[in-house]
Design a protein around this motif. Structure first.
Motif, PDB file in Angstrom:
ATOM      1  N   ARG A  49       7.756  12.092  -0.191  1.00  0.00           N
ATOM      2  CA  ARG A  49       7.295  12.881   0.707  1.00  0.00           C
ATOM      3  C   ARG A  49       6.211  13.079  -0.183  1.00  0.00           C
ATOM      4  N   ASP A 100       0.515  -0.891   0.154  1.00  0.00           N
ATOM      5  CA  ASP A 100      -0.273  -0.398   0.083  1.00  0.00           C
ATOM      6  C   ASP A 100       0.349   1.208   0.050  1.00  0.00           C
ATOM      7  N   GLU A 101       1.932   1.232  -0.035  1.00  0.00           N
ATOM      8  CA  GLU A 101       3.130   2.153  -0.405  1.00  0.00           C
ATOM      9  C   GLU A 101       2.803   2.975  -1.166  1.00  0.00           C
ATOM     10  N   PRO A 102       2.537   4.302  -0.966  1.00  0.00           N
ATOM     11  CA  PRO A 102       2.615   5.818  -2.323  1.00  0.00           C
ATOM     12  C   PRO A 102       3.609   5.540  -3.482  1.00  0.00           C
ATOM     13  N   ARG A 134       3.562  11.136  -0.446  1.00  0.00           N
ATOM     14  CA  ARG A 134       2.614  10.664   0.804  1.00  0.00           C
ATOM     15  C   ARG A 134       1.514  11.729   0.787  1.00  0.00           C
ATOM     16  N   LYS A 135       2.108  13.008   0.223  1.00  0.00           N
ATOM     17  CA  LYS A 135       1.351  14.348   0.655  1.00  0.00           C
ATOM     18  C   LYS A 135       0.199  13.768  -0.729  1.00  0.00           C
ATOM     19  N   THR A 182      -3.377   9.867  -6.081  1.00  0.00           N
ATOM     20  CA  THR A 182      -2.254   9.225  -6.301  1.00  0.00           C
ATOM     21  C   THR A 182      -3.182   8.551  -7.575  1.00  0.00           C
ATOM     22  N   GLN A 235      -0.683  11.493  -2.219  1.00  0.00           N
ATOM     23  CA  GLN A 235      -1.969   9.954  -1.261  1.00  0.00           C
ATOM     24  C   GLN A 235      -2.716  10.203  -0.629  1.00  0.00           C
ATOM     25  N   LYS A 236      -2.406  11.252   0.462  1.00  0.00           N
ATOM     26  CA  LYS A 236      -3.278  12.074   1.537  1.00  0.00           C
ATOM     27  C   LYS A 236      -4.390  12.618   0.118  1.00  0.00           C
ATOM     28  N   GLU A 237      -3.552  13.510  -0.235  1.00  0.00           N
ATOM     29  CA  GLU A 237      -4.689  14.643  -0.687  1.00  0.00           C
ATOM     30  C   GLU A 237      -5.776  13.088  -1.773  1.00  0.00           C
ATOM     31  N   GLY A 238      -6.172  12.573  -1.882  1.00  0.00           N
ATOM     32  CA  GLY A 238      -6.440  11.521  -2.916  1.00  0.00           C
ATOM     33  C   GLY A 238      -6.020  12.085  -4.587  1.00  0.00           C
TER      34      GLY A 238
END
Length: 212
Positions: A107, A64-66, A110-111, A118, A113-116
């Protein structure tokens, strides 16, 4: 061991054929060692009838890594997709600059991915010292190298900007297929967040006034 690093896992005896001296692309023959068979193999290589032998690590387990870890055999399917742009980091495990870039690269991934975000952009990486490129236009000779591939295309563009999360992010906003859409989406989210913060402040003020 040095031979296996150059050509990957091979069975002996074997013959490595290169069309030009020093060329990275090679063709391995490990069939019956007769002059006739070897000569036929070399002719077939010259005529383009033989696929090159490419080194590839075993495919990694899904995670599940970005940032997706890919190898030579999975590279095409990872970066060439009809509906997602892709960034590919080619690194060497011993490279200090690669380690610095990896922190920035992860970095940013991940950012997003957090913002949806990816779902629009694939972040991938590959060990360029252990995997050969199966794509003619991508022939890494220095590390790190970052490629950008637009959705629905098979053209890899070498990224020449700053190797920082900020530099990569600016590049994506300018060149990504949905770059403008990403900017609009983030501005809307920022405005919504500001409205929510103001509403919370107003609510706290009203509650404070009621108590007094």
């Amino acid at each position: 061991e040095p031979v296996e690093k150059m050509f990957g896992s091979i069975e002996y005896p074997a013959i490595a054929v290169q069309k030009k001296a020093g060329e990275k692309t090679k063709y391995m023959y490990n069939g019956e060692m007769t002059a006739q068979n070897i000569s036929r193999f070399i002719n077939d290589v010259d005529m383009g009838l033989v696929s090159p032998t490419l080194r590839s690590q075993p495919p990694p387990a899904l995670s599940d890594e970005p940032v997706i870890s890919c190898v030579g055999s999975t590279l095409r399917d990872t970066i060439f997709t009809p509906d997602k742009d892709a960034l590919l980091e080619v690194y060497a495990p011993w490279c200090g600059h690669c380690k610095q870039l990896e922190k920035e690269y992860n970095r940013l991934a991940r950012k997003l991915q957090k913002e949806g975000l990816t779902k629009f952009i694939t972040f991938a990486k590959i060990d360029g010292t252990a995997n050969d490129s199966p794509i003619g236009s991508m022939d890494w000779t220095r590390f790190p190298t970052v490629y950008f591939i637009k959705a629905g295309t098979r053209e890899a563009v070498t990224y020449e900007g700053e190797t920082t999360a900020k530099g990569l992010w600016k590049y994506l906003q300018k060149h990504a297929t949905v770059g403008k859409g990403i900017q609009v989406m983030l501005k809307r989210r920022k405005r919504l967040k500001n409205l929510q913060e103001r509403w919370l402040e107003s609510t706290k003020m009203m509650e404070s006034m009621q108590k007094s």
